[in-house]
Design an enzyme around this catalytic site. Structure first.
Site, PDB file in Angstrom:
ATOM      1  N   GLU A 196      -0.885   8.080  -6.200  1.00 34.68           N
ATOM      2  CA  GLU A 196       0.224   7.195  -5.799  1.00 34.68           C
ATOM      3  C   GLU A 196       1.136   6.920  -6.998  1.00 34.68           C
ATOM      4  OE1 GLU A 196      -0.771   3.768  -3.345  1.00 34.68           O
ATOM      5  OE2 GLU A 196       0.584   2.536  -4.557  1.00 34.68           O
ATOM      6  N   HIS A 238       5.669   5.760   1.303  1.00 30.77           N
ATOM      7  CA  HIS A 238       5.264   4.444   1.782  1.00 30.77           C
ATOM      8  C   HIS A 238       6.470   3.850   2.494  1.00 30.77           C
ATOM      9  CE1 HIS A 238       1.731   3.711  -1.164  1.00 30.77           C
ATOM     10  NE2 HIS A 238       1.982   4.995  -1.100  1.00 30.77           N
TER      11      HIS A 238
HETATM   12  P1  FAD Z   1      -0.915  -6.005   7.871  1.00 31.70           P
HETATM   13  O1  FAD Z   1      -1.925  -5.015   8.281  1.00 31.70           O
HETATM   14  O2  FAD Z   1       0.196  -6.290   8.808  1.00 31.70           O
HETATM   15  O3  FAD Z   1      -1.702  -7.357   7.539  1.00 31.70           O
HETATM   16  C1  FAD Z   1      -1.051  -8.454   6.924  1.00 31.70           C
HETATM   17  C2  FAD Z   1      -1.814  -9.740   7.237  1.00 31.70           C
HETATM   18  O4  FAD Z   1      -1.630 -10.067   8.620  1.00 31.70           O
HETATM   19  C3  FAD Z   1      -3.339  -9.624   7.053  1.00 31.70           C
HETATM   20  O5  FAD Z   1      -3.820 -10.859   6.606  1.00 31.70           O
HETATM   21  C4  FAD Z   1      -3.861  -9.286   8.455  1.00 31.70           C
HETATM   22  O6  FAD Z   1      -5.198  -9.733   8.648  1.00 31.70           O
HETATM   23  C5  FAD Z   1      -2.868 -10.034   9.335  1.00 31.70           C
HETATM   24  N1  FAD Z   1      -2.555  -9.298  10.586  1.00 31.70           N
HETATM   25  C6  FAD Z   1      -2.347  -7.969  10.704  1.00 31.70           C
HETATM   26  N2  FAD Z   1      -2.040  -7.641  11.990  1.00 31.70           N
HETATM   27  C7  FAD Z   1      -2.057  -8.795  12.681  1.00 31.70           C
HETATM   28  C8  FAD Z   1      -1.796  -9.099  14.052  1.00 31.70           C
HETATM   29  N3  FAD Z   1      -1.465  -8.155  14.929  1.00 31.70           N
HETATM   30  N4  FAD Z   1      -1.889 -10.423  14.430  1.00 31.70           N
HETATM   31  C9  FAD Z   1      -2.212 -11.388  13.526  1.00 31.70           C
HETATM   32  N5  FAD Z   1      -2.471 -11.148  12.215  1.00 31.70           N
HETATM   33  C10 FAD Z   1      -2.377  -9.861  11.793  1.00 31.70           C
HETATM   34  N6  FAD Z   1       3.508  -3.070  -0.647  1.00 31.70           N
HETATM   35  C11 FAD Z   1       4.804  -2.692  -0.840  1.00 31.70           C
HETATM   36  O7  FAD Z   1       5.686  -3.556  -0.854  1.00 31.70           O
HETATM   37  N7  FAD Z   1       5.159  -1.389  -0.999  1.00 31.70           N
HETATM   38  C12 FAD Z   1       4.236  -0.389  -0.997  1.00 31.70           C
HETATM   39  O8  FAD Z   1       4.578   0.778  -1.136  1.00 31.70           O
HETATM   40  C13 FAD Z   1       2.854  -0.738  -0.816  1.00 31.70           C
HETATM   41  N8  FAD Z   1       1.895   0.193  -0.777  1.00 31.70           N
HETATM   42  C14 FAD Z   1       0.589  -0.157  -0.524  1.00 31.70           C
HETATM   43  C15 FAD Z   1      -0.376   0.848  -0.396  1.00 31.70           C
HETATM   44  C16 FAD Z   1      -1.699   0.520  -0.099  1.00 31.70           C
HETATM   45  C17 FAD Z   1      -2.726   1.633   0.031  1.00 31.70           C
HETATM   46  C18 FAD Z   1      -2.073  -0.846   0.076  1.00 31.70           C
HETATM   47  C19 FAD Z   1      -3.503  -1.197   0.383  1.00 31.70           C
HETATM   48  C20 FAD Z   1      -1.120  -1.848  -0.054  1.00 31.70           C
HETATM   49  C21 FAD Z   1       0.222  -1.517  -0.342  1.00 31.70           C
HETATM   50  N9  FAD Z   1       1.224  -2.483  -0.427  1.00 31.70           N
HETATM   51  C22 FAD Z   1       2.532  -2.119  -0.634  1.00 31.70           C
HETATM   52  C23 FAD Z   1       0.883  -3.916  -0.315  1.00 31.70           C
HETATM   53  C24 FAD Z   1       1.030  -4.414   1.142  1.00 31.70           C
HETATM   54  O9  FAD Z   1       2.375  -4.358   1.531  1.00 31.70           O
HETATM   55  C25 FAD Z   1       0.528  -5.867   1.182  1.00 31.70           C
HETATM   56  O10 FAD Z   1      -0.849  -5.918   0.950  1.00 31.70           O
HETATM   57  C26 FAD Z   1       0.920  -6.648   2.429  1.00 31.70           C
HETATM   58  O11 FAD Z   1       0.688  -8.031   2.172  1.00 31.70           O
HETATM   59  C27 FAD Z   1       0.126  -6.283   3.680  1.00 31.70           C
HETATM   60  O12 FAD Z   1       0.509  -5.093   4.228  1.00 31.70           O
HETATM   61  P2  FAD Z   1      -0.361  -4.460   5.453  1.00 31.70           P
HETATM   62  O13 FAD Z   1       0.377  -3.330   5.987  1.00 31.70           O
HETATM   63  O14 FAD Z   1      -1.754  -4.247   5.024  1.00 31.70           O
HETATM   64  O15 FAD Z   1      -0.264  -5.681   6.467  1.00 31.70           O
END
Ligand code: FAD
Length: 292
Positions: free
Chosen positions: A17, A77
């Site tokens: 990454e 991403h």
């Molecule tokens: P989600 O899966 O949407 O979860 C966010 C929160 O909401 C969690 O607490 C979850 O339990 C809750 N939740 C999820 N779905 C629901 C639902 N349907 N109803 C109620 N609650 C729900 N950030 C960047 O800005 N740019 C990047 O390029 C980037 N790359 C990343 C790559 C990886 C491999 C990882 C692990 C993280 C990356 N991040 C990046 C960080 C990420 O954006 C943050 O961790 C963000 O806070 C959560 O994103 P997510 O897609 O996991 O969120």
């Protein structure tokens, strides 16, 4: 190659990454770094995505240049921050037209200064909605999502977080890539719980070799990762010796990756932070990667 193929038929998925550099010198350095990393024959290379128009362009520029120069599969991403659905659609269509076959689909963090994620009007609220959108309109793309061995910071409980991860996989994600972590036991426990609730997608550990104690404290504070106290003390002991910190970090990451490899992982995702040396040293020390 899509992410589905990267882990299919018993293949081991090695991925790196990157993040978009701010300057053209940074881009030159980044391409040189990728030149070192492609020697390990990665399955794909990804580039992070930040909020804001110019950052979007830089993400696409990085992965298209990496793709063109090294013919390695790439993934962009993408987060939901600041984008309404038509803008998400435009971005993905642009990515596909530039040869990008995969997306790491994320909700993203609240913009600086805000504590709660709020979608823009016409935007998406959660990662599972983004995955469902990609599957409905760009069904051929490979899709990865984020998973949290130490539980996402906003989740009310580990169980709720896992159910939310399952929503992303049920919506069509091909693979889960985890947030960085330093206690492998957290990863194994997380993986067991994923299996217990019926998540069948490959769960790939994310590893960040520490190269600098201050930097890792900052990153760990941002994403909530806990450093093992012995390792933190080792970094602290060498706080005035950058080379010794680097060596301690490489040593820790090598042992961490070796333990993971001995425990049946489908792939490894390295957060390389645009520098090749630490990851190169780790992979060189692991017999599994000598012949790739
Ligand atoms: P989600 O899966 O949407 O979860 C966010 C929160 O909401 C969690 O607490 C979850 O339990 C809750 N939740 C999820 N779905 C629901 C639902 N349907 N109803 C109620 N609650 C729900 N950030 C960047 O800005 N740019 C990047 O390029 C980037 N790359 C990343 C790559 C990886 C491999 C990882 C692990 C993280 C990356 N991040 C990046 C960080 C990420 O954006 C943050 O961790 C963000 O806070 C959560 O994103 P997510 O897609 O996991 O969120």
């Amino acid at each position: 190659m899509t992410l589905r193929d990267a882990y299919g038929a018993g293949r081991f998925g090695l991925s790196f990454e990157l993040f978009p550099p701010k300057t053209s010198d940074g881009m030159t350095g980044l391409l040189a770094c990728v030149g070192e990393l492609v020697k390990f024959n990665p399955s794909y290379i990804t580039c992070t995505y930040g909020a804001g128009g110019s950052t979007q362009d830089r993400t696409l520029e990085v992965i298209t240049r990496v793709h063109e120069q090294y013919q390695v599969p790439v993934a962009t991403h993408l987060t939901c921050v600041g984008l309404a659905v038509p803008e998400i659609r435009d971005y993905l269509a642009r990515a596909i037209s530039q040869g990008v076959e995969n997306v790491v689909a994320l909700r993203g963090d609240p913009p600086r200064g805000e504590t709660e994620f709020r979608p823009v009007p016409g935007g998406l609220c959660y990662g599972n909605e983004l995955v469902a959108f990609i599957r409905s309109e760009f069904g051929e793309m490979g899709v990865a999502v984020g998973g949290y061995p130490e539980t996402h910071q906003e989740a009310p409980s580990p169980e709720a977080d896992l159910e939310n991860l399952k929503r992303k996989v049920d919506a069509g994600a091909d693979v889960v890539i985890t947030q960085l972590f330093y206690h492998n036991e957290d990863f194994y426990r997380f993986r067991d719980r994923c299996h217990e609730i019926g998540i069948k997608a490959p769960i790939v550990p994310g590893v960040l070799p520490v190269t600098n104690g201050a930097q890792i404290q900052r990153i760990a504070a941002l994403c909530g990762a806990k450093l093992p106290p012995k390792f933190a003390a080792e970094l602290e002991k060498h706080k005035d010796d950058a080379d010794a910190q680097f060596e301690a970090g490489v040593d820790f990451a090598t042992r961490q990756a070796a333990h993971l490899l001995a425990n049946n992982i489908p792939g490894l995702h390295f957060y390389v932070l645009n520098k090749s040396e630490a990851t190169r040293r780790v992979l060189t020390a692991l017999p599994q990667f000598k012949s790739r």
